[in-house]
Design a protein around this motif. Structure first.
Motif, PDB file in Angstrom:
ATOM      1  N   ASP A   1       0.833  -1.200   0.000  1.00 39.19           N
ATOM      2  CA  ASP A   1       0.000   0.000   0.000  1.00 39.19           C
ATOM      3  C   ASP A   1       0.871   1.254   0.000  1.00 39.19           C
TER       4      ASP A   1
ATOM      5  N   ILE B   1      -2.680  -1.143  -6.780  1.00 35.26           N
ATOM      6  CA  ILE B   1      -1.646  -1.962  -6.123  1.00 35.26           C
ATOM      7  C   ILE B   1      -1.282  -3.111  -7.038  1.00 35.26           C
TER       8      ILE B   1
ATOM      9  N   ARG C   1      -0.104   8.472   0.324  1.00 35.36           N
ATOM     10  CA  ARG C   1      -1.560   8.413   0.426  1.00 35.36           C
ATOM     11  C   ARG C   1      -2.140   9.824   0.577  1.00 35.36           C
TER      12      ARG C   1
END
Length: 400
Positions: free
Chosen positions: A267, A397, A273
């Motif tokens: 991730d 991903i 993010r």
């Protein structure tokens, strides 16, 4: 894969072109294109002829409907294909001196005086017909007045027809295949230069042509670039990398465009993010604001959270698209408003229903060492800009 539009669609385009000639007092238009950017420098010639030349081409389009239009192809062995593709009465080789060939045709149809509108490759960058061709045409036909109408002609292409949107939707689906292929095929040990092969292979077998396959890989914890690279490196992909992308597949002249970061085997880290979520939120705000009648300044305001969160941008926030890049364009100069804590007053081009627009928020760190793009080709509707792509707006991903 050679495709054609309906006779009604091509008639619509010629009506618009001849209306432009009437407004500008033109006896004809002479359109030029070359093969740059995977033939997308042929956009103007292509729009009226359906021919995508691999070298260069001229299209002589008379205002008088009784006079046949003529397409002059760059290479003699490409004439058979051009005759198959083009909806033009006269399709010939332009010979080694195409300006002389065009001049001969103008004499043949009696256009030795009057106004000829020149349509080049790109008004924004001032790219027109070659200087030598222009000089020879002016020398051979001194009674003609040659005027540049590239900007006005490109404006005819900004709002897409239903047939064009259907073609763009198919091109977007082909482009989406590239993201799915990267998701399943990117793995540690691959050289970066293998990624364009994955991208283009994903849609080539379905009839798509290549346009853009820009990639840059880097460790998430040691970023070293803020935009995808036009030429891949020989760097080896590793687990924990991020691959930032800009991808367009083309379906006979019309392209999709998508931007998604690919995270390899894990991730995104908190820093990546946060950057992704900023880009995604900016995309949604910009798309919601992009309704018929909205101005460029409204879109800059909608994207202002990029600056509020401490990021800049490097690439355009927005550009018109379909065959090539064209207005409306909001470039990186918009950051001056965020830096000053102000927003632009109402201004800039208005958006219209059925404009095809790439929305591509691309937050970067001020040191330009980290950045990504999260974008897609959209169409302006009454409810905002609607994406033509089906890839979810979320991190991709690669399960390496």
């Amino acid at each position: 894969m050679l495709l054609k539009f309906s006779r009604e669609e091509m008639a619509r385009r010629w009506t618009l072109a001849r209306d432009l000639m009437a407004r500008e007092g033109l006896d004809a238009m002479l359109l030029f294109g070359n093969s740059g950017v995977n033939r997308h420098n042929q956009a103007n010639v292509f729009w009226l002829s359906n021919h995508l030349d691999l070298h260069h081409a001229y299209l002589l389009a008379p205002h008088d409907v009784r006079i046949d239009a003529a397409l002059y192809v760059g290479l003699t062995n490409h004439v058979p294909q051009a005759r198959r593709a083009a909806d033009i009465p006269i399709v010939q080789w332009g010979e080694y001196d195409p300006a002389r060939t065009v001049a001969a045709r103008l004499r043949e149809i009696g256009l030795v005086r009057g106004r000829i509108g020149l349509v080049g490759v790109n008004h924004t960058f001032g790219i027109g017909m070659p200087f030598q061709h222009h000089a020879l045409l002016a020398e051979m036909l001194p009674g003609l007045t040659l005027v540049d109408v590239t900007k006005a002609f490109v404006a005819l292409r900004a709002v897409k027809s239903d047939e064009e949107i259907a073609r763009l939707r198919r091109a977007a689906a082909l482009t989406d295949r590239a993201i799915d292929a990267l998701r399943h095929e990117v793995r540690p040990g691959l050289p970066e230069y293998a990624l364009p092969g994955i991208i283009e292979g994903a849609y080539r077998r379905e009839g798509g042509d290549p346009h853009i396959a820009f990639v840059r890989s880097m460790p998430m914890d040691d970023p070293n670039g803020c935009v995808p690279a036009q030429d891949p490196s020989d760097r080896t992909i590793r687990r924990g990398d991020v691959v930032i992308t800009e991808i367009s597949a083309t379906l006979w002249g019309y392209s999709g465009q998508i931007h998604r970061p690919i995270f390899v085997g894990t991730d995104p880290t908190s820093a990546w993010r946060r950057m992704f979520e900023t880009a995604a939120e900016a995309f949604h705000r910009m798309a919601k604001a992009m309704r018929p009648g909205a101005r460029e300044s409204d879109i800059v305001a909608a994207a202002s959270l990029i600056g509020e969160r401490g990021y800049a941008v490097y690439d355009d926030l927005v550009h018109g698209y379909g065959v090539d890049i064209h207005p409306p364009v909001i470039d990186r100069s918009c950051v001056v408003h965020w830096d000053r804590g102000t927003l632009p007053s109402p201004g800039g081009q208005r958006f219209e229903r059925n404009m095809a627009v790439v929305i591509q928020p691309n937050p970067i760190t001020p040191d330009e060492r980290m950045g990504l793009q999260v974008g897609a080709l959209t169409v302006v509707t009454d409810g905002g800009a609607a994406s033509l792509h089906q890839i979810p707006l979320e991190p991709v991903i690669a399960e390496a």
